[in-house]
Enzyme design. Structure first.
Site: not given
Ligand code: PBG
Length: 329
Positions: A196, A254, A239, A206, A319
């Site tokens: 990630k 991601k 990782e 967020r 989404y």
């Molecule tokens: C946080 C989390 C995030 C997303 C999923 N879990 C945001 C971040 O790491 O700040 C992002 C998913 C998205 O942008 O669709 N644990």
């Protein structure tokens, strides 16, 4: 007699093209992210995610029935936690009657066969908007993983099929797997957000959860001490292999589109399922361009989803899942 081979022969019409098509997306490929809020009959559109909503439990129940009827068989739950329940310890995350725990039960009651995946991370519960506990301006690793393990157990007890840690602390998969095994949850799987990246594409998410890092003294401004540097490729493999050693059942890359090279590297390097998260910013870009009339929404959406699968994704959290499935079926 040149050319003996004409590649256009196999592109002559849609029938022949479909015969030789290498990548086909289907409802089985999708994980549907869902945002849950307290209340009744609440359906709030997320400002930076047009057409995507936060739902209260009663509407969540309706939604998952509809998804199931469309052939969508897994959901990934996120909850919006009210400000007064946030702290620096993740206390509310362990509440057996918390919104997440009730969401899991709501989905399982509505559609028992639906696979319930849950977000395991502290940011929705953190008054600082971070995925971990903070002390002296730092995000603590081991104190955080201990809570994440408890959180996974709490989700498993509520009925989650798959817990999905999205935090990027070191060693959390091992902590979670160990506790789940100790407590008898042998069949609760772990989908690890293993590669990630510290991406700028998470902004709309967020907004959805009101979970951005707060701007305050001695609070890290971003998530770069735990999420990965977008410049790195080898590190993603490291990782991911570590998470598999620690017990991950599914690994994840991601965001999606900007990281398809990583998806292919990882697909080639591992022998377990690879998920890709097409994130909120990717969704927002397509929506915005389509709203302006600058791009063909449906065509671009399907092209991107197909590209993610072609790169090596075995499943896609998106989404667009519902819209895409309506189009392709
Ligand atoms: C946080 C989390 C995030 C997303 C999923 N879990 C945001 C971040 O790491 O700040 C992002 C998913 C998205 O942008 O669709 N644990």
């Amino acid at each position: 007699m040149y050319p003996l081979r004409r590649n256009r022969r196999l592109r002559t019409n849609e029938s022949i093209r479909s015969l030789v098509r290498e990548t086909v997306i289907s409802p089985n490929d999708f994980i549907v992210p869902l945002f849950v809020v307290e209340g009744k009959n609440v359906k709030e559109e997320i400002g930076s995610m047009p057409g995507y909503f936060r739902l209260s439990l009663d509407l969540l129940e309706k939604e998952v029935k509809e998804l199931w009827n469309l052939g969508l068989k897994s959901v990934l739950l996120f909850v919006k936690v009210s400000e007064e329940l946030k702290d620096n310890a993740g206390k509310e995350a362990l509440n057996p009657e918390g919104l997440m725990q009730r969401s899991i039960k709501t989905v399982k009651n509505a559609v028992p066969e639906m696979i319930v995946m849950t977000d395991v991370a502290l940011d929705p519960y953190s008054k600082f908007g971070h995925d971990g506990i903070i002390a002296d301006g730092k995000v603590l690793n081991d104190d955080t993983t201990a809570v994440l393990a408890e959180m996974s157990l709490s989700h498993a007890k509520a009925g989650a099929d798959i817990v999905a840690p999205s935090d990027m602390m070191d060693g959390r998969i091992f902590e979670m797997r160990s506790l789940l095994e100790d407590e008898g949850f042998h069949d609760t799987a772990i989908m690890s957000y293993s590669a990630k990246y510290a991406s700028a594409f998470y902004g709309p998410f967020r907004d959805a959860l009101d979970s951005a890092p707060v701007d305050a003294a001695n609070i890290p401004k971003d998530k770069k001490t735990y999420q990965m540097d977008p410049s790195n490729r080898e590190e993603a493999i490291r990782e991911t292999l570590m998470d598999i050693e620690e017990g991950a059942d599914i690994v994840m890359v991601k965001p999606g589109l900007c990281y398809l090279d990583i998806v292919r590297d990882i697909r080639n390097a591992v022998n377990i399922p690879v998920a890709v998260y097409q994130v909120s910013g990717e969704y927002a870009m397509i929506k915005a361009a389509a709203e302006k009339g600058w791009l063909d929404h449906d065509a671009v959406m399907l092209e991107q989803l197909t590209a993610i699968k072609r790169a090596g994704a075995n499943m896609i959290a998106s989404y667009f899942a519902k819209e895409a499935v309506k189009l392709i079926s």
